[in-house]
Design a protein around this motif. Structure first.
Motif, PDB file in Angstrom:
ATOM      1  N   ARG A  71       6.314  58.767  59.793  1.00 54.16           N
ATOM      2  CA  ARG A  71       5.805  57.401  59.760  1.00 54.16           C
ATOM      3  C   ARG A  71       6.465  56.586  60.866  1.00 54.16           C
ATOM      4  O   ARG A  71       7.621  56.807  61.218  1.00 54.16           O
ATOM      5  CB  ARG A  71       6.119  56.734  58.404  1.00 54.16           C
ATOM      6  CG  ARG A  71       5.475  57.433  57.206  1.00 54.16           C
ATOM      7  CD  ARG A  71       3.992  57.145  57.152  1.00 54.16           C
ATOM      8  NE  ARG A  71       3.362  57.726  55.982  1.00 54.16           N
ATOM      9  CZ  ARG A  71       2.717  58.881  55.977  1.00 54.16           C
ATOM     10  NH1 ARG A  71       2.618  59.595  57.092  1.00 54.16           N
ATOM     11  NH2 ARG A  71       2.158  59.326  54.881  1.00 54.16           N
ATOM     12  N   TRP A 131      -6.163  50.263  66.816  1.00 53.68           N
ATOM     13  CA  TRP A 131      -5.833  51.429  65.997  1.00 53.68           C
ATOM     14  C   TRP A 131      -5.991  51.178  64.505  1.00 53.68           C
ATOM     15  O   TRP A 131      -6.091  52.116  63.717  1.00 53.68           O
ATOM     16  CB  TRP A 131      -4.377  51.848  66.228  1.00 53.68           C
ATOM     17  CG  TRP A 131      -4.005  52.216  67.624  1.00 53.68           C
ATOM     18  CD1 TRP A 131      -4.793  52.200  68.743  1.00 53.68           C
ATOM     19  CD2 TRP A 131      -2.717  52.652  68.066  1.00 53.68           C
ATOM     20  NE1 TRP A 131      -4.083  52.600  69.846  1.00 53.68           N
ATOM     21  CE2 TRP A 131      -2.804  52.886  69.468  1.00 53.68           C
ATOM     22  CE3 TRP A 131      -1.498  52.875  67.425  1.00 53.68           C
ATOM     23  CZ2 TRP A 131      -1.713  53.319  70.222  1.00 53.68           C
ATOM     24  CZ3 TRP A 131      -0.409  53.310  68.177  1.00 53.68           C
ATOM     25  CH2 TRP A 131      -0.520  53.528  69.562  1.00 53.68           C
ATOM     26  N   ARG A 132      -5.987  49.937  64.100  1.00 57.63           N
ATOM     27  CA  ARG A 132      -5.855  49.592  62.684  1.00 57.63           C
ATOM     28  C   ARG A 132      -7.092  49.991  61.895  1.00 57.63           C
ATOM     29  O   ARG A 132      -8.228  49.699  62.291  1.00 57.63           O
ATOM     30  CB  ARG A 132      -5.583  48.090  62.535  1.00 57.63           C
ATOM     31  CG  ARG A 132      -4.293  47.663  63.233  1.00 57.63           C
ATOM     32  CD  ARG A 132      -4.092  46.159  63.200  1.00 57.63           C
ATOM     33  NE  ARG A 132      -3.100  45.769  64.206  1.00 57.63           N
ATOM     34  CZ  ARG A 132      -2.776  44.508  64.489  1.00 57.63           C
ATOM     35  NH1 ARG A 132      -3.394  43.513  63.845  1.00 57.63           N
ATOM     36  NH2 ARG A 132      -1.888  44.255  65.421  1.00 57.63           N
ATOM     37  N   ARG A 157      -8.502  56.563  61.291  1.00 61.42           N
ATOM     38  CA  ARG A 157      -7.784  57.688  60.700  1.00 61.42           C
ATOM     39  C   ARG A 157      -8.048  58.999  61.453  1.00 61.42           C
ATOM     40  O   ARG A 157      -9.048  59.163  62.147  1.00 61.42           O
ATOM     41  CB  ARG A 157      -8.188  57.903  59.230  1.00 61.42           C
ATOM     42  CG  ARG A 157      -7.902  56.749  58.292  1.00 61.42           C
ATOM     43  CD  ARG A 157      -8.184  57.157  56.857  1.00 61.42           C
ATOM     44  NE  ARG A 157      -7.331  58.279  56.467  1.00 61.42           N
ATOM     45  CZ  ARG A 157      -6.109  58.147  55.951  1.00 61.42           C
ATOM     46  NH1 ARG A 157      -5.608  56.946  55.751  1.00 61.42           N
ATOM     47  NH2 ARG A 157      -5.398  59.217  55.617  1.00 61.42           N
ATOM     48  N   ASP A 158      -7.097  59.911  61.266  1.00 62.59           N
ATOM     49  CA  ASP A 158      -7.240  61.329  61.602  1.00 62.59           C
ATOM     50  C   ASP A 158      -7.723  61.549  63.041  1.00 62.59           C
ATOM     51  O   ASP A 158      -7.191  60.949  63.963  1.00 62.59           O
ATOM     52  CB  ASP A 158      -8.152  62.010  60.572  1.00 62.59           C
ATOM     53  CG  ASP A 158      -7.620  61.842  59.155  1.00 62.59           C
ATOM     54  OD1 ASP A 158      -6.385  61.933  58.979  1.00 62.59           O
ATOM     55  OD2 ASP A 158      -8.420  61.600  58.243  1.00 62.59           O
ATOM     56  N   LEU A 166      -8.591  58.658  65.227  1.00 61.17           N
ATOM     57  CA  LEU A 166      -7.421  57.923  65.709  1.00 61.17           C
ATOM     58  C   LEU A 166      -6.743  58.662  66.858  1.00 61.17           C
ATOM     59  O   LEU A 166      -6.310  58.047  67.835  1.00 61.17           O
ATOM     60  CB  LEU A 166      -6.440  57.699  64.554  1.00 61.17           C
ATOM     61  CG  LEU A 166      -5.174  56.904  64.871  1.00 61.17           C
ATOM     62  CD1 LEU A 166      -5.511  55.514  65.408  1.00 61.17           C
ATOM     63  CD2 LEU A 166      -4.287  56.780  63.618  1.00 61.17           C
ATOM     64  N   CYS A 179      -2.431  62.330  64.872  1.00 64.14           N
ATOM     65  CA  CYS A 179      -2.451  61.036  64.170  1.00 64.14           C
ATOM     66  C   CYS A 179      -3.086  61.183  62.788  1.00 64.14           C
ATOM     67  O   CYS A 179      -4.035  61.948  62.599  1.00 64.14           O
ATOM     68  CB  CYS A 179      -3.226  60.001  64.981  1.00 64.14           C
ATOM     69  SG  CYS A 179      -2.377  59.444  66.461  1.00 64.14           S
ATOM     70  N   ILE A 180      -2.557  60.450  61.819  1.00 65.91           N
ATOM     71  CA  ILE A 180      -3.065  60.488  60.446  1.00 65.91           C
ATOM     72  C   ILE A 180      -3.749  59.172  60.076  1.00 65.91           C
ATOM     73  O   ILE A 180      -4.865  59.159  59.571  1.00 65.91           O
ATOM     74  CB  ILE A 180      -1.922  60.794  59.459  1.00 65.91           C
ATOM     75  CG1 ILE A 180      -1.277  62.145  59.793  1.00 65.91           C
ATOM     76  CG2 ILE A 180      -2.433  60.789  58.019  1.00 65.91           C
ATOM     77  CD1 ILE A 180      -0.026  62.438  58.982  1.00 65.91           C
ATOM     78  N   PHE A 181      -3.087  58.058  60.339  1.00 65.17           N
ATOM     79  CA  PHE A 181      -3.671  56.759  59.967  1.00 65.17           C
ATOM     80  C   PHE A 181      -2.869  55.646  60.622  1.00 65.17           C
ATOM     81  O   PHE A 181      -1.732  55.837  61.057  1.00 65.17           O
ATOM     82  CB  PHE A 181      -3.653  56.547  58.450  1.00 65.17           C
ATOM     83  CG  PHE A 181      -2.293  56.164  57.918  1.00 65.17           C
ATOM     84  CD1 PHE A 181      -1.969  54.831  57.647  1.00 65.17           C
ATOM     85  CD2 PHE A 181      -1.308  57.128  57.724  1.00 65.17           C
ATOM     86  CE1 PHE A 181      -0.717  54.482  57.185  1.00 65.17           C
ATOM     87  CE2 PHE A 181      -0.048  56.790  57.249  1.00 65.17           C
ATOM     88  CZ  PHE A 181       0.250  55.464  56.977  1.00 65.17           C
ATOM     89  N   HIS A 226      -2.434  51.586  59.156  1.00 65.03           N
ATOM     90  CA  HIS A 226      -2.832  50.627  58.113  1.00 65.03           C
ATOM     91  C   HIS A 226      -3.659  49.495  58.722  1.00 65.03           C
ATOM     92  O   HIS A 226      -3.479  49.134  59.887  1.00 65.03           O
ATOM     93  CB  HIS A 226      -1.577  50.071  57.431  1.00 65.03           C
ATOM     94  CG  HIS A 226      -1.864  49.277  56.194  1.00 65.03           C
ATOM     95  ND1 HIS A 226      -2.152  47.924  56.239  1.00 65.03           N
ATOM     96  CD2 HIS A 226      -1.911  49.634  54.893  1.00 65.03           C
ATOM     97  CE1 HIS A 226      -2.355  47.492  55.005  1.00 65.03           C
ATOM     98  NE2 HIS A 226      -2.216  48.498  54.167  1.00 65.03           N
ATOM     99  N   GLY A 285       2.001  53.302  60.455  1.00 58.26           N
ATOM    100  CA  GLY A 285       1.083  54.370  60.817  1.00 58.26           C
ATOM    101  C   GLY A 285       1.736  55.710  60.570  1.00 58.26           C
ATOM    102  O   GLY A 285       2.945  55.786  60.300  1.00 58.26           O
ATOM    103  N   ASN A 324       1.880  60.137  61.607  1.00 59.76           N
ATOM    104  CA  ASN A 324       1.562  61.254  62.480  1.00 59.76           C
ATOM    105  C   ASN A 324       2.148  62.521  61.865  1.00 59.76           C
ATOM    106  O   ASN A 324       3.127  62.444  61.116  1.00 59.76           O
ATOM    107  CB  ASN A 324       2.136  61.036  63.886  1.00 59.76           C
ATOM    108  CG  ASN A 324       1.540  61.973  64.912  1.00 59.76           C
ATOM    109  OD1 ASN A 324       1.872  63.150  64.955  1.00 59.76           O
ATOM    110  ND2 ASN A 324       0.645  61.435  65.737  1.00 59.76           N
TER     111      ASN A 324
END
Length: 365
Positions: free
Chosen positions: A290, A311-312, A315-316, A319, A328-330, A332, A338, A340
């Motif tokens: 994170r 970026w906000r 996801r995935d 992103l 990258c995962i997410f 917020h 965020g 990774n």
């Protein structure tokens, strides 16, 4: 664990009634149990906590709590809290209702910063808190551990009770929502309802001491065994921050779940950091990473440096394609955090965020 077990035994002793009679050979008649005086009728969190704290002291461990407003009965008590109209520590009288009373932690202990008017709980904690913590923790009264936990427990446990009992609002203006589950509110609900046939408050007072005592001991145990060790980890991370990124404003914590925000604010001041910290990297329990912005302050949801707006909420893979950073995962929707899959990816997200801040500053300049 031994300190927690010791605290549990002391809590049970503090809540329970005085000493009982046992069988065996005749012994010299013991001294009468000391008496803690407080008012009868409706009880509040401050005198409940004051009585509980006093019973953690060896001299009052077997004390009887005398609940009365009769001046003659109160005069026979060894210590009186929250009633009697006197504040006289030499005679162990700790009331705060008299018009002349204006004491705060800072006025009684000038080395402390808190200016909230004390209740009976704060008065007892002010005069006896270090002795109580020394007995519970087995640490020197003037040592760093007792000093740190004394301050932490006042600021994050006792001061709230002082303020509520003295009718001091948490902030100016109309609150946006009601707080109805504070410890003071839950103690208040243990009083008889206005229309209960039985208006006796003794059983409720004992339940309130169990409630307040349990929360005090739990909070102390958390601060001692989790919050205080976290400070050492955060301080080490602060000292090594330039090994993470040359900017010196990115912190890396080796363990996820470590409470870091308050420690960051304090250490920035204590170490006189030349530039405020902006972003924190840490692993989650699943081994992913994170990147989180440091909040703008200790009591706000605003971020010092949120992740970039484009970026906000993305996801995935989408992103990763947007940022050009693999794994990258997410991010917020507010940008405060965020994720990774790797440390390297999370660090690159932090560096891109810093770079965009610098670009924005250059353009606005």
């Amino acid at each position: 664990m031994r300190s927690a077990a010791r605290a549990a035994r002391l809590m049970a002793a503090a809540v329970g009634a005085g000493s009982g009679a046992g069988s065996g050979p005749k012994r010299p008649r013991p001294e009468p149990a000391p008496r803690i005086g407080t008012h009868d009728g409706t009880f509040h969190c401050d005198e409940v906590l004051a009585c509980y704290l006093l019973r953690l002291l060896p001299r009052y461990r077997d004390a009887e709590v005398v609940r009365t407003r009769d001046p003659q009965r109160l005069a026979q008590c060894d210590v009186v809290v929250d009633v009697g109209g006197e504040y006289d520590p030499e005679r162990h009288r700790y009331d705060h209702h008299q018009r002349s009373f204006t004491q705060s932690m800072r006025s009684l202990r000038p080395d402390k910063p808190w200016t909230t008017k004390l209740s009976s709980a704060g008065l007892v904690y002010c005069h006896f808190g270090t002795q109580i913590l020394t007995g519970l923790l087995g640490q020197p009264e003037d040592g760093a551990v007792v000093t740190a936990l004394y301050d932490k427990l006042y600021e994050n446990f006792v001061e709230e009770i002082d303020a509520i009992d003295n009718g001091i609002a948490q902030a100016e203006g109309e609150p946006r929502y009601a707080l109805t589950t504070t410890l003071s509110a839950r103690v208040g609900h243990l009083n008889p309802r206005w229309n209960d046939p039985d208006q006796d408050t003794e059983a409720g007072f004992k339940r309130a001491m169990e409630l307040v005592g349990g929360e005090f001991i739990d909070r102390l145990d958390y601060y001692h065994r989790a919050w205080l060790p976290a400070r050492a980890l955060v301080e080490e991370a602060v000292r090594r921050r330039f090994e993470v990124d040359a900017s010196g404003v990115v912190l890396e914590l080796p363990q996820g779940g470590c409470p870091w925000k308050e420690h960051v604010f304090r250490l920035e001041q204590e170490l006189a950091l030349p530039e405020p910290l902006q972003l924190v990297l840490f692993p989650d329990r699943g081994g992913q990473w994170r990147v989180q912005s440091v909040p703008a302050g200790p009591h706000t949801f605003q971020s010092r440096l949120p992740l970039p707006e484009p970026w906000r909420g993305v996801r995935d893979e989408a992103l990763s394609q947007l940022t050009g950073i693999p794994g990258c995962i997410f991010v917020h929707a507010s940008g405060f955090i965020g994720g990774n899959r790797t440390r390297e990816g999370a660090l690159e997200m932090a560096r891109r965020t810093l770079a965009q801040r610098q670009e924005g500053g250059a353009q606005s300049g």
